[in-house]
Design a protein around this motif. Structure first.
Motif, mmCIF file in Angstrom:
data_model
loop_
_atom_site.group_PDB
_atom_site.id
_atom_site.type_symbol
_atom_site.label_atom_id
_atom_site.label_comp_id
_atom_site.label_asym_id
_atom_site.label_seq_id
_atom_site.Cartn_x
_atom_site.Cartn_y
_atom_site.Cartn_z
ATOM 1 N N LEU A 179 0.812 -1.218 0.000
ATOM 2 C CA LEU A 179 0.000 0.000 0.000
ATOM 3 C C LEU A 179 0.842 1.264 0.000
ATOM 4 O O LEU A 179 0.476 2.256 -0.634
ATOM 5 N N ILE A 180 1.954 1.253 0.765
ATOM 6 C CA ILE A 180 2.699 2.506 0.898
ATOM 7 C C ILE A 180 3.793 2.675 -0.145
ATOM 8 O O ILE A 180 4.419 3.725 -0.208
ATOM 9 N N LYS A 181 3.987 1.677 -0.964
ATOM 10 C CA LYS A 181 5.025 1.781 -1.992
ATOM 11 C C LYS A 181 4.824 3.033 -2.859
ATOM 12 O O LYS A 181 3.765 3.225 -3.453
ATOM 13 N N GLY A 182 5.832 3.889 -2.880
ATOM 14 C CA GLY A 182 5.767 5.099 -3.700
ATOM 15 C C GLY A 182 4.836 6.170 -3.170
ATOM 16 O O GLY A 182 4.537 7.143 -3.859
ATOM 17 N N LYS A 183 4.363 6.018 -1.939
ATOM 18 C CA LYS A 183 3.394 6.965 -1.388
ATOM 19 C C LYS A 183 3.936 7.628 -0.132
ATOM 20 O O LYS A 183 4.937 7.204 0.435
ATOM 21 N N ILE A 184 3.221 8.658 0.306
ATOM 22 C CA ILE A 184 3.476 9.232 1.624
ATOM 23 C C ILE A 184 2.347 8.789 2.535
ATOM 24 O O ILE A 184 1.173 8.984 2.225
ATOM 25 N N ALA A 185 2.712 8.188 3.629
ATOM 26 C CA ALA A 185 1.702 7.711 4.568
ATOM 27 C C ALA A 185 1.899 8.363 5.922
ATOM 28 O O ALA A 185 3.024 8.703 6.295
ATOM 29 N N VAL A 186 0.815 8.567 6.635
ATOM 30 C CA VAL A 186 0.933 8.955 8.032
ATOM 31 C C VAL A 186 0.414 7.791 8.871
ATOM 32 O O VAL A 186 -0.427 7.023 8.431
ATOM 33 N N VAL A 187 0.969 7.679 10.045
ATOM 34 C CA VAL A 187 0.537 6.645 10.968
ATOM 35 C C VAL A 187 -0.063 7.366 12.161
ATOM 36 O O VAL A 187 0.581 8.226 12.748
ATOM 37 N N THR A 188 -1.294 7.048 12.467
ATOM 38 C CA THR A 188 -1.941 7.764 13.549
ATOM 39 C C THR A 188 -2.691 6.783 14.440
ATOM 40 O O THR A 188 -2.868 5.631 14.084
ATOM 41 N N GLY A 189 -3.096 7.227 15.588
ATOM 42 C CA GLY A 189 -3.795 6.371 16.538
ATOM 43 C C GLY A 189 -3.312 6.651 17.946
ATOM 44 O O GLY A 189 -2.325 7.355 18.157
#
Ligand SMILES: Nc1nc2c(ncn2[C@@H]2O[C@H](COP(=O)(O)OP(=O)(O)O)[C@@H](O)[C@H]2O)c(=O)[nH]1
Ligand SMILES: [Mg+2]
Ligand SMILES: [Zn+2]
Length: 285
Positions: A148-158
């Motif tokens: 899913l995160i390949k080549g993307k910017i992800a944030v991790v929250t929780g």
């Protein structure tokens, strides 16, 4: 001219990843006149010979705490136990992420702590969120998350203690982030920088301090809130601009009573609606 993405800013030094190489650039002076400054996450056009940023491409979203643009994915890390599952926090994050035009992925943790009975309830819950249209994974689904995160910017929250750092460490063992058995303040010890810092991970980027976990529904109208509850959009209530609250002939309320919409989702919606009204009231006072 080359297209790239800003991955780091230190004073006036902009680090741009073009996919093939990392180039340190300066911004053109014109940005200052245009009152727009490049931020981390921006897609930009650069002149690779002169090493200057020529153009900032349109942003699909941005956060201001920390300053970061064009976030693709939010991993909403949600503990089922220790700390206890909070559907209110989950629904709030799902709404905020949707409003920010970010793709949410629910990532449940601590399944191993559930009893047989609790596991059954979890499977029902998972199905319910999937039926709304959400992608539901667990922190065991490392391959899927990486894809899913390949080549993307992800944030991790929780929530603190939900298992965010543990998950990141398992996604990339070289990270070696501190994990805390006892709940401690988020981002403790992280030097306060105005800009987001990225971890390169699974051929994508993860932002270390997703500022929206503490966000309220500032600057949000009831209509925007409603549209962020995806399953409500399937119903066209008789009353135009129905807020699905006190109105008669509300199809959303009918669906809640028929068990077609989760009661907890509806209750959380009403709670958030109250917060939206409260914020608007403060604004116009
Ligand atoms: N049993 C169990 N413990 C977990 C799991 N994920 C994380 N933990 C533990 O939960 C605590 C908090 O995790 P951490 O990653 O620091 O949470 P964060 O605050 O969200 O970054 C640590 O003691 C982890 O070892 C899980 O899936 N199962
Ligand atoms: Mg942590
Ligand atoms: Zn309605």
């Amino acid at each position: 001219m080359k297209k790239g993405r800003i991955i780091k800013i230190i004073s006036n030094q902009y680090t741009v990843d073009t996919g093939e190489q990392i180039i340190e650039c300066l911004p053109r002076g014109k940005f200052r006149n245009q009152k727009i400054s490049p931020i981390v996450g921006d897609y930009v056009e650069i002149n690779p010979e002169e090493k200057v940023i020529e153009k900032i491409l349109e942003r699909k979203n941005y956060l201001d705490r920390p300053v970061v643009a064009n976030i693709d994915i939010a991993l909403i890390v949600t503990s089922l136990k220790k700390p206890d599952l909070s559907l209110t926090l989950l629904d709030k994050l799902l709404s905020i992420v949707k409003i920010k035009n970010i793709e949410p992925v629910i990532c449940f943790t601590k399944l191993d702590l559930l009893s047989k009975e609790e596991k059954k309830n979890y499977l029902v819950l998972k199905k319910e969120y999937e039926q709304i249209g959400y992608q539901v994974l667990t922190n065991q689904d490392l391959r899927k998350i990486k894809k899913l995160i390949k080549g993307k910017i992800a944030v991790v929250t929780g929530q603190t203690g939900a298992g965010k750092s543990s998950l990141l460490n398992r996604l990339d063992q070289s990270l070696n982030l501190e994990t805390n058995p006892i709940s401690e303040a988020l981002n403790r010890g992280v030097h306060t920088t105005r800009y987001a810092a990225f971890y390169k991970i699974a051929q994508g980027y993860i932002v270390d301090t997703p500022g929206f976990s503490a966000l309220d529904f500032a600057n949000i109208t009831p209509e925007i809130l409603q549209s962020s509850f995806l399953e409500f959009n399937r119903y066209r209530c008789g009353f135009t601009n129905c807020t699905h609250d006190k109105e008669n002939k509300c199809l959303v309320k009918e669906a809640v009573n028929n068990g077609k919409i989760m009661m907890t989702r509806y209750q959380n919606y009403l709670k958030f609606l109250g917060e939206v009204y409260e914020n608007n009231r403060k604004l116009f006072k």
